[in-house]
Structures are given as structure tokens and as C-alpha cells.
Scaffold this motif. Structure first.
Motif, PDB file in Angstrom:
ATOM      1  N   PHE A 372       0.858  -1.190   0.000  1.00  0.00           N
ATOM      2  CA  PHE A 372       0.000   0.000   0.000  1.00  0.00           C
ATOM      3  C   PHE A 372       0.890   1.235   0.000  1.00  0.00           C
ATOM      4  N   PRO A 373       0.825   2.016  -1.074  1.00  0.00           N
ATOM      5  CA  PRO A 373       0.042   1.784  -2.298  1.00  0.00           C
ATOM      6  C   PRO A 373       0.707   0.719  -3.166  1.00  0.00           C
ATOM      7  N   PRO A 374      -0.071  -0.026  -3.944  1.00  0.00           N
ATOM      8  CA  PRO A 374       0.521  -1.077  -4.779  1.00  0.00           C
ATOM      9  C   PRO A 374       1.485  -0.492  -5.806  1.00  0.00           C
ATOM     10  N   THR A 375       2.667  -1.098  -5.864  1.00  0.00           N
ATOM     11  CA  THR A 375       3.702  -0.641  -6.795  1.00  0.00           C
ATOM     12  C   THR A 375       4.324  -1.837  -7.488  1.00  0.00           C
ATOM     13  N   PRO A 376       4.873  -1.639  -8.678  1.00  0.00           N
ATOM     14  CA  PRO A 376       5.611  -2.733  -9.327  1.00  0.00           C
ATOM     15  C   PRO A 376       6.900  -3.032  -8.573  1.00  0.00           C
ATOM     16  N   SER A 377       7.505  -4.167  -8.861  1.00  0.00           N
ATOM     17  CA  SER A 377       8.733  -4.564  -8.182  1.00  0.00           C
ATOM     18  C   SER A 377       9.889  -3.650  -8.585  1.00  0.00           C
ATOM     19  N   PHE A 378      10.772  -3.428  -7.645  1.00  0.00           N
ATOM     20  CA  PHE A 378      11.965  -2.609  -7.884  1.00  0.00           C
ATOM     21  C   PHE A 378      13.089  -3.181  -7.030  1.00  0.00           C
ATOM     22  N   PRO A 379      14.357  -2.867  -7.348  1.00  0.00           N
ATOM     23  CA  PRO A 379      15.485  -3.401  -6.573  1.00  0.00           C
ATOM     24  C   PRO A 379      15.399  -2.999  -5.110  1.00  0.00           C
ATOM     25  N   ILE A 380      15.760  -3.936  -4.245  1.00  0.00           N
ATOM     26  CA  ILE A 380      15.646  -3.696  -2.810  1.00  0.00           C
ATOM     27  C   ILE A 380      16.558  -2.572  -2.352  1.00  0.00           C
ATOM     28  N   GLN A 381      17.704  -2.404  -3.013  1.00  0.00           N
ATOM     29  CA  GLN A 381      18.621  -1.339  -2.606  1.00  0.00           C
ATOM     30  C   GLN A 381      18.016   0.041  -2.838  1.00  0.00           C
ATOM     31  N   TYR A 382      17.225   0.196  -3.912  1.00  0.00           N
ATOM     32  CA  TYR A 382      16.562   1.468  -4.151  1.00  0.00           C
ATOM     33  C   TYR A 382      15.519   1.751  -3.059  1.00  0.00           C
ATOM     34  N   GLY A 383      14.789   0.717  -2.676  1.00  0.00           N
ATOM     35  CA  GLY A 383      13.773   0.899  -1.640  1.00  0.00           C
ATOM     36  C   GLY A 383      14.380   1.257  -0.295  1.00  0.00           C
ATOM     37  N   VAL A 384      15.456   0.554   0.080  1.00  0.00           N
ATOM     38  CA  VAL A 384      16.103   0.853   1.355  1.00  0.00           C
ATOM     39  C   VAL A 384      16.736   2.243   1.320  1.00  0.00           C
ATOM     40  N   GLY A 385      17.321   2.618   0.188  1.00  0.00           N
ATOM     41  CA  GLY A 385      17.880   3.959   0.074  1.00  0.00           C
ATOM     42  C   GLY A 385      16.823   5.038   0.208  1.00  0.00           C
ATOM     43  N   ALA A 386      15.645   4.805  -0.384  1.00  0.00           N
ATOM     44  CA  ALA A 386      14.568   5.784  -0.259  1.00  0.00           C
ATOM     45  C   ALA A 386      14.075   5.900   1.181  1.00  0.00           C
TER      46      ALA A 386
END
Length: 437
Positions: A372-386
Motif C-alpha cells: 500500500f500503495p501497490p507498486t511494481p517490483s523494484f530493486p531492494i537497494q533502491y527501496g532501502v535507500g529511499a
């Protein structure tokens, strides 16, 4: 008569402002009021104290919260958790090693970690008691019997196939749910506010541990449990993989104790970071802000001190507002309001951040997505950096929705453990193993 009249006539005129030593008709030694020294008023106790010692300012008089015993508590609890986890891991490994090397079983080599875990899964499957449950429901209707047996088999299969980190995560989630249920009982809420929410101004140390399992909101509980079961499984897999390449080459029958010790230590460290920042940076700034605005009334000075002390007794997730019947002016409200910036904290987000960082560092090719909100898959490093960037901005801007310092503390613990944790864990296991030998 003549003598008396002569004496009376020769007497000086009576001064009505004079004081006599006797009540006789012959006043002697009259004294004018100008000759009487004027007695000064007795100085008050506050004035006498001020003459002896200088008066402290408001910032100097306010007692700052301590951090020494919190550092000792976190250090001792973390060391104890890892020591107990290492000892239990060694005991479990020795048990399964002897089990596989029993005379009734033939083994061509020393049991490995994979062999011991396969044996555990096999015995767990045999202990499913599916036949016992079927016999118990023999007299039940066929529909009810089929539904119960099918559900039991699917749940048991999911539990057996799950990783150890996911199983430990499910156990932690069960504890979190029980604590959340306690929060929903009105009669227990005062107890939960005091013992299951960490307030930096309260002076308590054990609340840094109990607050890790406390969630006042259902959505907070739901998202934390989802993240724990996902990233906890990846962290447990990394712990097992690194132990197989440890210098000591010690086998490890289970990583459950290791993961639980890591989870508790990460949560305690994140809570300690938040506590230190609050008591050594945020609290002095609030005191300085209160001292810069002089109170408009004599009673307002006491409200400054009472507002800071009452913040320690404030309920979780509720701003502190300590006003009296006489302090209803706008100036008094502005004085009391800044103390509400220090609020109690709770939740497992700090510990979960540690698992998230290890997952990102250990498996950089992994893909993640938001529910939530639904998003397409992305690299985990980008998510942790954000997430790290959001917490940095939130800490600098003073956002109060989340405890950003606790998030950053959990992330720092995950990074440090990824770099140095496994070597230290292996040394602890070797030390305890040599003492048992």
C-alpha cells in the motif's frame, strides 16, 4: 504646694513623642523618636539563600534525563541475549549430531548443518499428529471433518516448509498481537502506557525492551508483521549461509536463537539511539526555548517545571498539556506547548529496519514492492535507500509521525552487524564450545 508648683513650672514641656522608663510623674531621661534606630525587616529565606549561593537560571535548574543506566541496560541485555543464543545453539547442534551418529544409524561422515535440519523437518512432519486428529473427528460430520483436516494439513505444510526466520517471525508476531489486544482493553491502557511505551523522560530502562512488542494501531501492527516475516526469512538465510563459511567451521543445527538475539539487540540499540538523541539534543533545545520566553505571571515559572516533569507521565501517543485553572492565558499555553514535543515511542520498526538493511546488503539482486500503495517490483537497494533518505529528512525536519531516529539506529545496527557481526558470533560460539569440551 509652692514646691510642687515650682517644680512643675520648671519642668520641660512634655514631649508626646517621647518614651519614658516608668509611669511616675517624674519622667527622667526622655528619648526622642529620632534617636531610636529604625529596625529593618527580616530578610526572607530566599534572600538569605541567594546571598550564600548564586541563583541558577532555569536552564541550569532543570534536571536533564540520564542515559548512563540505559546504555548499561542495552549493553548487558544484548550480551546476555547473544550468550544465551550461542549456548542454546551449541547444545542443539550437539544433540542432533549425537542423534544422527547413533549406533542404530549408519553415517559415513560427520553430520552437516543440512543433515541436521533435514532430520528436524522429518521428525516435525512425523509429529504432525494428523492421524490422531482424524481419529478424534471420526464421529463428526464428513464435511466438518474434511475442512478441519484439510486446513490442518495446509497449515502444517506451510509451517514445515517455512524457513526458521519466518517461524521465529510468526512467534514474535503472535506476541505482538497479544500485546495489541491488551491495548484495546480500556482498563489495561494506563498499565500499558506506563510499562509498554518508552518515554525518555520517565527514567525507565526496561520499557526499551517491552515497547518493541507494543503496537497501539492495527495498521502499525499489520505492516510491521508483514515486513518481519518477509525480511526476517532473508536475514535468517544469510545467517545460515555465513555460518557455513565461518573460520571455525562449526555446524549449526538451527539459526533461530541467533536470529532472535539479533532481533532483540537491534530493537534495543534503535531505542537507545532514539533515547540519547531525545535526552541530549531535543530536550536541551526545549529547555532553552522555554527559558528564552520569560513568564508573564509569577505562577507561570512553576508551570514550566511542571510541564517538563508531567511529560514523563504523559500517556503514549498523546501530547502533554499541563495547564491550571489560573494559567489560561495565551502566554501560558505557548510556554506549556513545547514540552509536548517529547512523546513516548513504541513499535518494532527499529528492529525490522535491521533485518531490512541486512537483506539489502546480503541479497542486492532481490526485488521488492509496496503493498500500500501497490507498486511494481523494484530493486531492494533502491527501496532501502529511499527509506533511509526519508528518515534523514524526517529527523532533520522534526517530523513527529514516526520515530525516525529509532529507524536510523536500527539501520545502523544492521549495517554494523553485516560487517562485523558474524565474526563476533563465531568467536562467541567457539569460546562457549571450548568451555563445554
Amino acid at each position: 504646694m509652692i514646691w510642687c508648683a515650682r517644680v512643675a513650672s520648671s519642668r520641660a514641656p512634655l514631649n508626646l513623642l517621647s518614651r519614658h522608663f516608668s509611669l511616675s510623674c517624674r519622667p527622667r531621661f526622655p528619648r526622642s523618636v529620632h534617636d531610636v534606630p529604625v529596625q529593618k525587616s527580616v530578610p526572607s529565606f530566599r534572600e538569605q539563600v541567594a546571598r550564600v549561593s548564586p541563583v541558577k537560571s532555569f536552564s541550569e535548574a532543570v534536571k536533564h534525563p540520564v542515559i548512563g543506566k540505559h546504555i548499561v541496560f542495552v549493553s548487558a541485555a544484548s550480551l546476555l541475549a547473544f550468550a544465551v543464543a550461542a549456548e542454546n545453539t551449541n547444545v542443539t547442534t550437539e544433540f542432533w549430531s549425537r542423534y544422527l551418529n547413533a549406533p542404530t544409524r549408519w553415517s559415513h561422515s560427520t553430520p552437516t548443518t543440512a543433515d541436521m535440519r533435514l532430520a528436524q523437518a522429518t521428525l516435525l512432519l512425523k509429529a504432525g499428529h494428523l492421524n490422531t486428529l482424524s481419529e478424534t473427528l471420526a464421529d463428526a460430520p464428513i464435511i466438518i471433518k474434511s475442512v478441519v483436516l484439510h486446513t490442518y494439513a495446509r497449515v502444517g505444510e506451510a509451517y514445515i516448509n517455512a524457513s526458521e526466520g519466518r517461524r521465529v517471525g510468526w512467534g514474535i508476531c503472535a506476541v505482538n498481537v497479544a500485546v495489541w489486544v491488551a491495548w484495546q482493553i480500556p482498563r489495561l491502557r494506563p498499565f500499558m502506557h506506563v510499562h509498554f511505551a518508552h518515554n525518555p523522560l520517565s527514567g525507565k530502562t526496561y520499557t526499551m525492551l517491552t515497547s518493541m512488542f507494543s503496537h497501539a494501531s492495527f495498521f502499525h501492527l499489520f505492516f510491521n508483521c508483514m515486513a518481519l516475516t518477509s525480511f526476517g526469512s532473508a536475514t535468517s538465510t544469510w545467517l545460515t549461509r555465513e555460518q557455513n563459511h565461518a573460520p571455525s567451521r562449526l555446524q549449526e543445527a538451527t539459526a533461530s536463537y541467533h536470529f532472535l538475539a539479533f532481533y532483540l539487540s537491534a530493537g534495543l540499540f534503535s531505542s537507545l539511539v532514539s533515547h540519547v538523541v531525545t535526552t541530549r539534543i531535543i530536550f536541551p533545545r526545549l529547555v532553552a526555548k522555554l527559558a528564552q520566553s520569560p513568564p508573564p505571571a509569577p505562577t507561570t515559572l512553576s508551570s514550566l517545571s511542571s510541564s517538563l516533569h508531567s511529560a514523563a507521565k504523559a500517556p503514549a501517543l498523546a501530547p502533554v498539556a499541563t495547564t491550571t485553572a489560573t494559567a489560561t492565558t495565551a502566554a501560558a499555553e505557548t510556554v506549556v506547548t513545547p514540552a509536548s514535543a517529547i512523546l513516548p515511542s513504541l513499535g518494532a520498526s527499529g528492529a525490522i529496519y535491521g533485518t531490512v538493511v541486512i537483506s539489502a546488503l546480503a541479497f542486492p539482486e532481490a526485488q521488492v514492492g509496496l503493498i500500500f500503495p501497490p507498486t511494481p517490483s523494484f530493486p531492494i537497494q533502491y527501496g532501502v535507500g529511499a527509506l533511509f533518505l526519508v528518515d534523514c529528512v524526517g529527523a532533520l525536519r522534526g517530523w513527529r509521525l514516526f520515530d525516525h531516529y529509532a529507524h536510523l539506529g536500527g539501520a545502523a545496527f544492521g549495517g554494523l552487524y553485516y560487517a562485523y557481526g558474524m565474526d563476533w558470533w563465531d568467536k562467541v560460539r567457539v569460546s562457549l564450545h571450548s568451555k563445554r569440551a
